[in-house]
Design a protein around this motif. Structure first.
Motif, PDB file in Angstrom:
ATOM      1  N   GLY B  74       0.774  -1.344  -0.004  1.00 11.70           N
ATOM      2  CA  GLY B  74       0.103  -0.320  -0.054  1.00 11.70           C
ATOM      3  C   GLY B  74       0.898   1.300  -0.069  1.00 11.70           C
ATOM      4  N   LYS B  77       0.650   2.721  -6.009  1.00 12.00           N
ATOM      5  CA  LYS B  77      -0.471   2.161  -6.472  1.00 12.00           C
ATOM      6  C   LYS B  77      -0.252   0.868  -7.099  1.00 12.00           C
ATOM      7  CE  LYS B  77      -4.388   4.802  -7.788  1.00 12.00           C
ATOM      8  NZ  LYS B  77      -5.039   4.342  -6.780  1.00 12.00           N
ATOM      9  N   LEU B  88      -5.417   2.443   0.171  1.00 14.44           N
ATOM     10  CA  LEU B  88      -5.600   2.717   1.565  1.00 14.44           C
ATOM     11  C   LEU B  88      -5.785   1.419   2.325  1.00 14.44           C
ATOM     12  CD1 LEU B  88      -5.433   5.155   2.976  1.00 14.44           C
ATOM     13  CD2 LEU B  88      -8.149   5.385   3.132  1.00 14.44           C
ATOM     14  N   SER B  89      -6.573   0.489   1.511  1.00 16.36           N
ATOM     15  CA  SER B  89      -6.993  -0.689   2.225  1.00 16.36           C
ATOM     16  C   SER B  89      -5.694  -1.790   2.363  1.00 16.36           C
ATOM     17  CB  SER B  89      -7.952  -1.544   1.315  1.00 16.36           C
ATOM     18  OG  SER B  89      -8.873  -0.882   0.615  1.00 16.36           O
ATOM     19  N   PHE B  91      -2.753  -0.388   2.648  1.00 20.06           N
ATOM     20  CA  PHE B  91      -1.991   0.105   3.488  1.00 20.06           C
ATOM     21  C   PHE B  91      -2.484  -0.075   5.034  1.00 20.06           C
ATOM     22  CE2 PHE B  91      -0.761   3.945   6.354  1.00 20.06           C
ATOM     23  CZ  PHE B  91       0.588   3.888   6.260  1.00 20.06           C
ATOM     24  N   PHE B  92      -3.702  -0.229   5.393  1.00 19.83           N
ATOM     25  CA  PHE B  92      -4.059  -0.500   6.485  1.00 19.83           C
ATOM     26  C   PHE B  92      -3.778  -1.965   6.929  1.00 19.83           C
ATOM     27  CE2 PHE B  92      -6.545   3.240   6.860  1.00 19.83           C
ATOM     28  CZ  PHE B  92      -6.431   3.463   8.169  1.00 19.83           C
ATOM     29  N   ILE B 223     -13.360   3.951   4.723  1.00 19.41           N
ATOM     30  CA  ILE B 223     -12.572   5.218   5.081  1.00 19.41           C
ATOM     31  C   ILE B 223     -12.251   5.614   3.416  1.00 19.41           C
ATOM     32  CG2 ILE B 223     -10.477   6.218   5.677  1.00 19.41           C
ATOM     33  CD1 ILE B 223      -9.964   4.219   7.733  1.00 19.41           C
ATOM     34  N   ALA B 224     -12.891   6.897   3.243  1.00 19.26           N
ATOM     35  CA  ALA B 224     -12.889   7.605   1.879  1.00 19.26           C
ATOM     36  C   ALA B 224     -13.302   6.426   0.813  1.00 19.26           C
ATOM     37  CB  ALA B 224     -11.330   7.947   1.516  1.00 19.26           C
ATOM     38  N   TYR B 226     -13.009   3.264   0.837  1.00 18.11           N
ATOM     39  CA  TYR B 226     -12.580   2.262   0.798  1.00 18.11           C
ATOM     40  C   TYR B 226     -12.999   1.497   1.877  1.00 18.11           C
ATOM     41  CZ  TYR B 226      -9.606   4.226  -3.160  1.00 18.11           C
ATOM     42  OH  TYR B 226      -9.579   4.947  -4.121  1.00 18.11           O
ATOM     43  N   CYS B 228     -11.466  -0.783   4.887  1.00 15.15           N
ATOM     44  CA  CYS B 228     -10.291  -1.033   5.263  1.00 15.15           C
ATOM     45  C   CYS B 228     -10.503  -1.817   6.797  1.00 15.15           C
ATOM     46  CB  CYS B 228      -9.564   0.364   5.730  1.00 15.15           C
ATOM     47  SG  CYS B 228      -9.428   1.380   4.383  1.00 15.15           S
TER      48      CYS B 228
END
Lengths: 322, 395
Positions: B74, B77, B88-89, B91-92, B223-224, B226, B228
C-alpha cells in the motif's frame, strides 16, 4: 515387551544423530566459538545431501545404498561450507556470537526453503518444498539380535548409526590425542597461551567451526533419512537446540554427551511407545512429543549450576588484550 | 566534501580532518550523531544490492520486484484493484501486520538491552494469543469489556512466561536461549494438542475464529470509500515504543537495565540487584511479546494454526538488530521488514519469484546488521590511520 524393544531401536536411531550434532556443538564451543547455529547447520547439511540424493536418483543408475553414503558425505561438506559463514561472522567480523548463531539459523531456514522450491520447480516443474528420499535399508546383526530385550540394540540398525559411532571415536581421538585437538582446546580455554606457543587461534577456530558444521550436517541428514523420509522445512524441529542442551549436560565432554544423547533418544521413543501402549489416539502424540523438551529443562535446572563452559567461549580473540 | 571546521564528528577530533570520498563515507559511519542511522542504512543498501543480484540471477528485474513489494504494502499504486478496495486498504492491511512486528521487536529490544536474548517471543506470542482466544475470543462478552481483557491477558501471560525464563536464568544459570527454545516447542505442542482436540475448525484445519467483539482489528471500516481493516494494535505498538524509549532513557530502572546489559559485574558492584533486574526485564520483554501475540492472533490472523510457531518471533530479532536495538529505530525497521514480508505475495504474483524470497532478504539483512559493529570499527580504524598519516606529514 515389544514396546520396550522398539523403544530401544527407535531411541538409538534418534539418539545417535543427536549425538553427532552435539559433537559438532562441542567442537565449536571447545575452540571458543559459541555455537547456537547447530540447528541451521544440520538443516543446511541435510538440504545439500537431500539435493544430491534427489539428483543422483534421477540422473544416475546408482543404488540407493551408495546414494545414502554420498548424501551423507555431501551433508558433511554442505554443513561445513555453511558453517564457514558463522566462522566468518564470529572470527573475521567479530560479530556477537549468540546473535550470529541466531542469524545463521534464520537465514538457513529461509535459504533452504527458498532454494528447495526453486530447485523443485526447475527439476520437476512443481515448486514443492520437499525432496522425497528413498527409505534407507536397515540390517540386524545375526545371533546378537536374538538376545531378549537387549538384542534390540542390534536389530534394524541404520547404516549411519555405525558410521556415527566410528566418527564419534575418531573425533574423540582427534580432540584429546592429537596436536590439533590440543590447539583446539587451548584456543577455547586460553587463546593467548596458544598464540604465544606458536599456534594460530583464528585458523584453529575457523577449522573447528567448519568441522562443527560438517558433523551437524551429518546429523541432519540422518534425521532426514530416519525420521522424516524426506527433506522439508520440518527438519527444523529444534533438534539442533536439543543437541546444544545435551552438550551442556555433558559438560562439553564427548563421552558424557554421548550418554545424554542416547538418554534423550530413549526418552523420546519411550514417550511415543507409551502413547501406543496406552492405545491413545494419535492426537496425544503431540503431548508425548514434549517429553524431551521438558526433560531438557528439568535436567538443566539440576546441572546448569555445575557446568563449566570453555573459558574463552563467546569472546572474539583480540591479540592485544591480556 | 564537508566544509572545513564543520565536521560531522561534532568537533570531537581536533585539527584538520582527512578529506576525500572514502574519508567522508567513513566519517559518516562513525559519526556520533548519525552513526546509529547511517550504519543500518548502509546495511540496507548492501542488502538491496545483494538481493538485487539474486533477482537478476533468477532472470527478474530487481527494480520492478522492489517496486512491487511497495505496491503490495500500500505504499504505491497497483495496476488494478478489486471492487471497494484501494491503496488505503492495502496500507491498513500493512499496518495490521506491522503492529505485532513492532511489538515483538520491542520485546526483543528490552531483553537485549539488559543482556538477555529473548528467543522465546514466538512461544510467548502463541500462548498469550491462545489463552486470550479461548478465554475471551470464544465468549460473548461485549467489545468494551472483551478488548481490554484480551490486552490484559496478553500482557499477563507474556509477563509470567518471561519472568519464568528470567528466574531460571538467575536462579539456575540456565542460558535463556536454550530455555526459551525448549519452552517454545512445549507451548507449540501443547496448544496444538488442545486446538486439535477441542477448538479445531474441520474445514480450515486451524482453530475456530474468535468473536468480532474481541478482535483487536475493526474490519470493513469505510474510509474515503474504501473498505479497510483498522488495527488497534498499531496505536498500542507506537505508544509502547515511546514508553520503552522513555523507560530506557529517562528512568532509574531503565538505567539499571542498561547497566546490567553492558557490564553485569560492574552493575553488581555498584549496587544494582542484578537478579531482580534480570527477572523484571524478562517480564517486560514477555509482556511486550504477549501484546504482540494478541495483536497477531486476535487481530491479524484471527485464528491459530495448530503446532505452528509464527516466524515473526524470529523476524522481530532482525527488526530489532536493524533498528540498532533502539525503540524508535525499531519503528522504522519494522516498517521496512514488514514491507518485504507483506508485499511478498503481490510480488510473487506479479514478478513470479517464490514468496520465500522475502525471508531470504530478511535473513541477508540480518546478516549484514550483525556485522554493523564491524563496519563501524573498520571506518574508525581507517580514519585513525588517515589521521596518523597526516600527523606524520605535518611533523
Amino acid at each position: 515387551m515389544n514396546y520396550i524393544e522398539s523403544m530401544i531401536t527407535d531411541g538409538l536411531a534418534f539418539g545417535l544423530p543427536l549425538f553427532i550434532m552435539a559433537l559438532g556443538g562441542i567442537f565449536s564451543e571447545k575452540s571458543g566459538v559459541t555455537n547456537l547455529a547447530v540447528e541451521g547447520f544440520q538443516g543446511f547439511g541435510a538440504f545439500v545431501g537431500a539435493f544430491l540424493a534427489t539428483v543422483l536418483s534421477l540422473k544416475t543408475p546408482l543404488g540407493s545404498q551408495i546414494i545414502l553414503y554420498l548424501a551423507i558425505a555431501a551433508a558433511f561438506l554442505g554443513g561445513a561450507l555453511y558453517a564457514s559463514l558463522h566462522a566468518l561472522l564470529c572470527i573475521r567480523f567479530d560479530a556477537d556470537q549468540v546473535i550470529s548463531g541466531v542469524v545463521i539459523n534464520i537465514l538457513g531456514v529461509a535459504l533452504t526453503t527458498f532454494l528447495t522450491s526453486q530447485i523443485n520447480g526447475f527439476l520437476f516443474g512443481n515448486a514443492s518444498n520437499k525432496f522425497i528420499l528413498d527409505s534407507s535399508f536397515r540390517f540386524s546383526v545375526p545371533l546378537l539380535s536374538n538376545i531378549p530385550i537387549l538384542g534390540a540394540v542390534f536389530r534394524n540398525i541404520y547404516p549411519f548409526e555405525i558410521l556415527i559411532l566410528i566418527l564419534g571415536l575418531y573425533f574423540w581421538y582427534l580432540m584429546y590425542k592429537t596436536r590439533f585437538g590440543m590447539h583446539l582446546r587451548a584456543s577455547g580455554e586460553n587463546p593467548h597461551a596458544l598464540d604465544s606457543a606458536g599456534g594460530n587461534v583464528r585458523r584453529t577456530r575457523f577449522l573447528s567451526v567448519m568441522l562443527s558444521g560438517g558433523l551437524s550436517g551429518i546429523g541432519g541428514m540422518c534425521i532426514a533419512y530416519s525420521l522424516l523420509l524426506q527433506y522439508s522445512p520440518s527438519i527444523y524441529l529444534g533438534y539442533g537446540y536439543l543437541a546444544i542442551a545435551a552438550m551442556i549436560f555433558g559438560n562439553w565432554n564427548i563421552v558424557p554427551t554421548f550418554f545424554v544423547c542416547i538418554f534423550f533418544g530413549l526418552a523420546r521413543a519411550g514417550g511415543y511407545q507409551l502413547c501406543l501402549f496406552m492405545k491413545l489416539s494419535s492426537r496425544y502424540t503431540d503431548l508425548f512429543m514434549t517429553i524431551p523438551y521438558i526433560l531438557t529443562l528439568v535436567l538443566l535446572v539440576f546441572f546448569s549450576k555445575r557446568s563449566h563452559p570453555p573459558r574463552a567461549a563467546g569472546q572474539p580473540y583480540d591479540k592485544g588484550e591480556r | 566534501m564537508p566544509p572545513r571546521g564543520k565536521t560531522l564528528e561534532g568537533g570531537r577530533r581536533k585539527g584538520k580532518t582527512p578529506r576525500g570520498f572514502r574519508a567522508l563515507f567513513a566519517r559518516i559511519l562513525v559519526s556520533d550523531r548519525f552513526g546509529h542511522l547511517t550504519v543500518p542504512l548502509f546495511c540496507i543498501l548492501l542488502t538491496l544490492f545483494f538481493s538485487g543480484i539474486l533477482l537478476l540471477l533468477l532472470g527478474k528485474n530487481p527494480l520492478v520486484s522492489f517496486y512491487s513489494f511497495l505496491q503490495g504494502s500500500g505504499f504505491a499504486k497497483k495496476a488494478s484493484y478489486g471492487n471497494g478496495v484501494g491503496m488505503l486498504s492495502d496500507f491498513f492491511a500493512f499496518l495490521n501486520i506491522c503492529a505485532p512486528m513492532l511489538l515483538a521487536a520491542l520485546a526483543f529490544i528490552f531483553g537485549y538491552r539488559s543482556g538477555l536474548f529473548n528467543i522465546g517471543i514466538a512461544g510467548q506470542m502463541l500462548l498469550s494469543g491462545f489463552l486470550a482466544t479461548i478465554w475471551v475470543g470464544y465468549s460473548d462478552l461485549p467489545g468494551i469489556l472483551a478488548r481490554p481483557l484480551v490486552l490484559l491477558i496478553g500482557m499477563g501471560v507474556g509477563a509470567l512466561l518471561g519472568g519464568c525464563v528470567g528466574f531460571l536464568k538467575y536462579r539456575f544459570n540456565i542460558h535463556e536461549v536454550v530455555s526459551t527454545i525448549m519452552i517454545n516447542y512445549i507451548i507449540s505442542y501443547v496448544t496444538g494438542f488442545y486446538i486439535n482436540s477441542r477448538y479445531v475448525n474441520q474445514i480450515s484445519r486451524s482453530s475456530n475464529v474468535c468473536s468480532g467483539a474481541s478482535r483487536l482489528t475493526f474490519t470493513k471500516v469505510n474510509i474515503a470509500g474504501y473498505s479497510c481493516s483498522v488495527p488497534l494494535g498499531i496505536g498500542i505498538a507506537v505508544l509502547a515504543a515511546l514508553i520503552v524509549q522513555f523507560i530506557l532513557k529517562r528512568t532509574v530502572f531503565g538505567f539499571e537495565v542498561r547497566a546490567v546489559g553492558s557490564n553485569r559485574n560492574a552493575a553488581l558492584y555498584s549496587g544494582v540487584s542484578v537478579g531482580r533486574q534480570m527477572v523484571l526485564s524478562m517480564m517486560i520483554s514477555g509482556l511486550l511479546a504477549g501484546l504482540a501475540g494478541v495483536s497477531y492472533y486476535l487481530g491479524y490472523t484471527n485464528t491459530i494454526i495448530p503446532r505452528e510457531l509464527c516466524s515473526m518471533g524470529y523476524d522481530s530479532i532482525a527488526t530489532a538488530l536493524l533498528g540498532s536495538s533502539s525503540p524508535i529505530g525499531a519503528v522504522f525497521a519494522s516498517v521496512l521488514i514488514t514491507i518485504f514480508q507483506n508485499g511478498a505475495s503481490y510480488m510473487s504474483s506479479t514478478v513470479g519469484v517464490a514468496r520465500e524470497i522475502a525471508s531470504v532478504i530478511t535473513g541477508v539483512l540480518l546478516l549484514f546488521s550483525a556485522c554493523g559493529g564491524y563496519f563501524r570499527k573498520r571506518a574508525e580504524d581507517y580514519l585513525k590511520k588517515l589521521e596518523d598519516e597526516e600527523g606524520g606529514e605535518k611533523a
